[in-house]
Design a protein around this motif. Sequence first.
Motif, PDB file in Angstrom:
ATOM      1  N   ALA A  88      -3.138   7.991  -3.222  1.00 52.48           N
ATOM      2  CA  ALA A  88      -3.270   7.716  -1.791  1.00 52.48           C
ATOM      3  C   ALA A  88      -1.881   7.584  -1.162  1.00 52.48           C
ATOM      4  O   ALA A  88      -1.359   6.480  -1.011  1.00 52.48           O
ATOM      5  CB  ALA A  88      -4.063   6.435  -1.572  1.00 52.48           C
ATOM      6  N   PRO A  89      -1.250   8.702  -0.818  1.00 55.20           N
ATOM      7  CA  PRO A  89       0.098   8.638  -0.232  1.00 55.20           C
ATOM      8  C   PRO A  89       0.094   7.945   1.126  1.00 55.20           C
ATOM      9  O   PRO A  89      -0.938   7.875   1.806  1.00 55.20           O
ATOM     10  CB  PRO A  89       0.498  10.109  -0.109  1.00 55.20           C
ATOM     11  N   ARG A  90       1.225   7.420   1.492  1.00 59.88           N
ATOM     12  CA  ARG A  90       1.367   6.804   2.807  1.00 59.88           C
ATOM     13  C   ARG A  90       1.138   7.844   3.896  1.00 59.88           C
ATOM     14  O   ARG A  90       1.433   9.012   3.699  1.00 59.88           O
ATOM     15  CB  ARG A  90       2.767   6.194   2.949  1.00 59.88           C
ATOM     16  N   PRO A  91       0.538   7.404   5.027  1.00 57.31           N
ATOM     17  CA  PRO A  91       0.357   6.013   5.464  1.00 57.31           C
ATOM     18  C   PRO A  91      -0.944   5.346   5.027  1.00 57.31           C
ATOM     19  O   PRO A  91      -1.310   4.314   5.596  1.00 57.31           O
ATOM     20  CB  PRO A  91       0.412   6.137   6.984  1.00 57.31           C
ATOM     21  N   MET A  92      -1.655   5.899   4.040  1.00 52.42           N
ATOM     22  CA  MET A  92      -2.838   5.199   3.541  1.00 52.42           C
ATOM     23  C   MET A  92      -2.401   3.897   2.871  1.00 52.42           C
ATOM     24  O   MET A  92      -1.488   3.896   2.055  1.00 52.42           O
ATOM     25  CB  MET A  92      -3.577   6.066   2.513  1.00 52.42           C
TER      26      MET A  92
END
Length: 303
Positions: free
Chosen positions: A269-273
């Motif tokens: 789950a890469p940012r911005p998650m």
Amino acid sequence: MTSSIKMITALGTPLTPEEDLHVEGLEAHLQDQLDHGINGFLVAGTMGLMQLLKERTYRDLVARSVTCNAGRAELLVGVGDTSYVRTLERIRMVEEYDIDGVVALAPFFIKYSQSDLIDYYQSLADASSRPMFLYDLPQTTGTKLEVATVLQLAQHPNIHGIKCSDHFVTIRPVLDAIGDEFRVIVAQPTLMDVLLRAGVREHLDGIYGVVPEWIAAMVTATEAEDWETLATVQQDLSALLTLLQTFSAPLFSTVTALLNRRGIPGNFAPRPMRPITEVEEAALFELPLVKKMFAGKTVTAAE
């Protein structure tokens, strides 16, 4: 897994804290699928979040996937971007690797006509040295590949099929019109029991990565014409999809927790998650369905 049924996992992309490729996580993720009989992969698709990755991470993902897979399963790579030149650039980036095809979303951000889309896909197919597959995902792109458009594109010698994430009724006319000459790969995880029983043999989804043993059980039940078991597994799979879509943490963060519990390290789950919280994670693993997922399994927490 029986070759008459194609189960293609849309792999997630495991990342390090710096959002580089988590190589050990990718190897574990891919091997876990192969160990359960999965016979196809989509790398850098919607589940793999290609559009959120650094260019170097994307290239590393493709290269490492080819090495880890070592020709054991069909390997497709997502290349769809916002324009012809951007998608072509991705095709050029990946076609040097030993892959079985490229999968291109309809271009997003700006709305395009069906004639625009025909020109887009035909031009890409002309330019690609790898087989091309259409990818219909109107829920995300905002653009629908209409039946007439798909039928026209299917006549191109280098357009080999379509991955359809829209409802099955929207792609059924293509199946009826073309049959086996053009591959129709459906992403209908809540209808797999019905479609398998009806003879639809090519399926693809990201949920397979979380519960590959359930997918293997569905294939076994289909081959044995054990429709009761098939329906029972489908009920669990549908319940899991609902859980992931309604849980308090973001979907990809919840998937990260589940895959880590399977012993597959990395952040999916890469940012911005935002990441799942400790409280949410504790609550997740107390849910009966999640306990059922891991019942009888030796699990190893992975970071």
